[in-house]
Write a protein that holds these residues in place. Structure first.
Motif, PDB file in Angstrom:
ATOM      1  N   THR A  58       0.829  -1.195   0.000  1.00 25.74           N
ATOM      2  CA  THR A  58       0.000   0.000   0.000  1.00 25.74           C
ATOM      3  C   THR A  58       0.867   1.251   0.000  1.00 25.74           C
ATOM      4  OG1 THR A  58      -1.904   1.043   1.088  1.00 25.74           O
ATOM      5  CG2 THR A  58      -0.184   0.156   2.516  1.00 25.74           C
ATOM      6  N   ASP A 117      -8.457  -1.150  -2.601  1.00 23.46           N
ATOM      7  CA  ASP A 117      -8.510   0.299  -2.513  1.00 23.46           C
ATOM      8  C   ASP A 117      -8.197   0.894  -3.883  1.00 23.46           C
ATOM      9  OD1 ASP A 117      -6.940   3.049  -1.959  1.00 23.46           O
ATOM     10  OD2 ASP A 117      -8.326   2.688  -0.302  1.00 23.46           O
ATOM     11  N   GLU A 118      -9.108   1.736  -4.389  1.00 20.67           N
ATOM     12  CA  GLU A 118      -8.928   2.281  -5.732  1.00 20.67           C
ATOM     13  C   GLU A 118      -7.687   3.163  -5.838  1.00 20.67           C
ATOM     14  OE1 GLU A 118     -12.415   4.294  -6.977  1.00 20.67           O
ATOM     15  OE2 GLU A 118     -13.674   2.480  -7.047  1.00 20.67           O
ATOM     16  N   TRP A 136      -4.840   3.238  -3.539  1.00 17.79           N
ATOM     17  CA  TRP A 136      -3.565   2.651  -3.128  1.00 17.79           C
ATOM     18  C   TRP A 136      -3.404   1.198  -3.565  1.00 17.79           C
ATOM     19  CZ3 TRP A 136      -1.162   6.772  -2.131  1.00 17.79           C
ATOM     20  CH2 TRP A 136      -1.684   7.792  -1.326  1.00 17.79           C
ATOM     21  N   GLU A 161      -4.180  -1.513  -2.217  1.00 20.17           N
ATOM     22  CA  GLU A 161      -4.612  -2.202  -1.004  1.00 20.17           C
ATOM     23  C   GLU A 161      -4.557  -1.213   0.155  1.00 20.17           C
ATOM     24  OE1 GLU A 161      -3.291  -6.843  -1.841  1.00 20.17           O
ATOM     25  OE2 GLU A 161      -1.971  -5.566  -0.634  1.00 20.17           O
ATOM     26  N   ALA A 162      -5.438  -1.402   1.105  1.00 16.65           N
ATOM     27  CA  ALA A 162      -5.445  -0.586   2.312  1.00 16.65           C
ATOM     28  C   ALA A 162      -5.517  -1.498   3.526  1.00 16.65           C
ATOM     29  CB  ALA A 162      -6.645   0.366   2.301  1.00 16.65           C
ATOM     30  N   HIS A 213      -6.962  -2.962   6.722  1.00 19.40           N
ATOM     31  CA  HIS A 213      -8.259  -3.108   7.389  1.00 19.40           C
ATOM     32  C   HIS A 213      -8.076  -4.020   8.592  1.00 19.40           C
ATOM     33  CE1 HIS A 213     -12.708  -2.820   7.392  1.00 19.40           C
ATOM     34  NE2 HIS A 213     -12.602  -3.961   8.074  1.00 19.40           N
ATOM     35  N   ARG A 249      -7.409   1.939   7.551  1.00 15.64           N
ATOM     36  CA  ARG A 249      -8.439   2.697   6.847  1.00 15.64           C
ATOM     37  C   ARG A 249      -9.843   2.227   7.206  1.00 15.64           C
ATOM     38  NH1 ARG A 249      -5.139   6.733   6.002  1.00 15.64           N
ATOM     39  NH2 ARG A 249      -3.309   6.127   4.797  1.00 15.64           N
TER      40      ARG A 249
END
Length: 461
Positions: A364, A396-397, A399, A401-402, A404, A435
């Motif tokens: 990310t 995640d649009e 990055w 991946e985010a 969680h 996020r």
């Protein structure tokens, strides 16, 4: 000499002493030895001999454990069939393993058909154990196809050394078809310890009861199982002489709690289906005043070579699998070396640290950096009110991946995501900032007690 010889020799002494307990069944050493030979005779009568594959779909019962010894007694190829895969993958596994027979315990599951374990025993015909056999274990891959790790007899020196250790009362809570459960249960047989088999699906209430009623003084946990016992209102006190941990990442803060609760008897073993006994952290080396001793998995097994190459942990030695069934052996493809899939590093004193599983790293940020989810998991349980935690990648649009979080909180505690985020950033940096967070009553576990991050990731898709 293999472990089978050592087990049979041990069961031939003190034959009135209890050997294996599970459910309503209690077997003495003499009865257990007799049943090994009867199960081997039942297999032999049905045509099983050296090199033949026998798939076993079994749970934690004395009969099932002794069946695995009987297969090896004949020099056959034991194929462990795990409970996790769906029906289609189970069928693919059996087909790929090229077995001559499937033995099932209908009390464990009816998803496979084969020879009924209860109808298998024949006559107590004494046999000389075969000098060689193989064990094939399922390992989950990222392709969705079954992979089958093949091991030969483990080095006799380890079993012979173990056979001279004192007898204990061992409670085995992990499945005997999983590496940790198989190792703990065979170790108990080799040492002449009384073995108490917990249910096939772990239950903290049952563990507490068995530990009390059977006066258990040794056990082995996959870490999430230990967390449940530590959090149990009737958690046992310092009655244990030995507690082993392995099979999945261990949060240092929970290890601290275990040592404070049970004393300096908690040790770690690092291994996996493809490579057992990679490293060991003895209980005597864990020092609560030195936090780094709570994070390391110890030093490499002297019998094993362990290297860190570009962050990846590689291993070679007698406890590494021969290869995957149906594929070229490791000796031909990589000179015996195996990439464990773990990301790790050594410190200056030679202790090994595992930072994450490669598949669980979250990529990310603006420069696509690595977030090691295990570091985050370990830190989160040090925060007030959080009992268990698992960080996973969410799509995640921006990055890719985010981060969680899935967390289990104490009763009555209200989680403040902003406070959690601030604490994470202060400790680990902006890259680790979550996020999103989902509070759950419990983390999903696989049948062998590991946190099922694959299932958690699927919830975010």
């Amino acid at each position: 000499m293999t472990y089978v010889d050592l087990v049979l020799n041990r069961l031939a002494t003190g034959q009135e002493r209890e050997a294996v307990i599970g459910g309503d069944t209690r077997l003495t050493r003499g009865q257990a030895r007799d049943l090994v030979f009867r199960l081997a005779d039942g297999l032999a009568r049905r045509g099983i001999g050296r090199g033949d594959g026998v798939a076993v779909f079994i749970g934690n019962t004395p009969e099932a454990l002794l069946l695995t010894v009987a297969v090896h007694l004949l020099g056959a190829r034991l194929v462990y069939v795990p409970p996790e895969p769906g029906q289609r993958e189970l069928a693919a596994l059996i087909e790929k393993a090229e077995v001559a027979a499937v033995v099932v315990d209908p009390g464990f599951s009816t998803r496979l058909t084969g020879w009924d374990l209860a109808e298998l025993p024949g006559d107590p015909v004494e046999r000389t154990p075969a000098p060689d056999f193989t064990t094939v274990s399922y390992t989950g891959g990222t392709t969705g196809l079954p992979k089958l790790a093949v091991h030969g007899p483990r080095s006799t020196s380890r079993w012979e050394a173990l056979s001279h250790t004192p007898s204990l009362t061992m409670l085995c809570s992990t499945l005997i078809t999983h590496g940790s459960g198989a190792g703990a249960s065979v170790g108990a047989l080799v040492t002449g310890s009384k073995l108490v088999l917990g249910p096939s699906v772990f239950d903290a209430d049952v563990f507490v009861r068995l530990a009390r009623d059977e006066q258990v003084n040794a056990t082995f946990f996959v870490p999430p199982m230990m967390y449940e016992v530590l959090d149990h209102p009737d958690c046992p006190g310092p009655q244990f002489l030995s507690i082993g941990l392995g099979g999945s990442p261990l949060a240092p803060e929970r290890l601290r709690q275990a040592v404070e609760r049970w004393g300096p008897v908690v040790y770690q073993g690092y291994g996996m289906t493809e490579a057992m006994a990679i490293a060991f952290m003895p209980a005597t080396a864990v020092d609560l005043a030195k936090p780094h001793t709570l994070r390391t998995v110890g030093k490499p097994n002297p019998e094993m070579e362990v290297e860190v190459r570009d962050g990846d942990v590689w291993v070679r030695g007698p406890h590494v699998m021969r290869g995957y069934w149906g594929e070229p052996p490791l000796s031909e493809t990589s000179d015996g070396w195996l990439n464990t899939g773990d990301v790790g590093h050594f410190d200056e004193d030679g202790y090994l640290y595992l930072d994450d599983r490669s598949k669980d790293v979250i990529v990310t940020g603006r420069t696509s950096d690595n977030v090691y989810s295990r570091l985050l998991d370990d830190f989160l349980v040090t925060l007030p009110g959080i009992r268990q935690a698992a960080a996973v990648a969410a799509p995640d649009e921006r990055w890719g991946e985010a981060v969680h979080l899935f967390v289990v909180v104490e009763d009555g505690h209200e989680l403040d995501l902003h406070e959690v985020e601030q604490a994470v950033v202060a400790e680990l940096g902006d890259l680790y900032a979550p996020r999103g967070v989902t509070v759950v009553p419990r983390l999903p576990l696989t049948q062998v007690g590991k946190v099922d991050k694959r299932r958690l990731r699927a919830l975010l898709r």
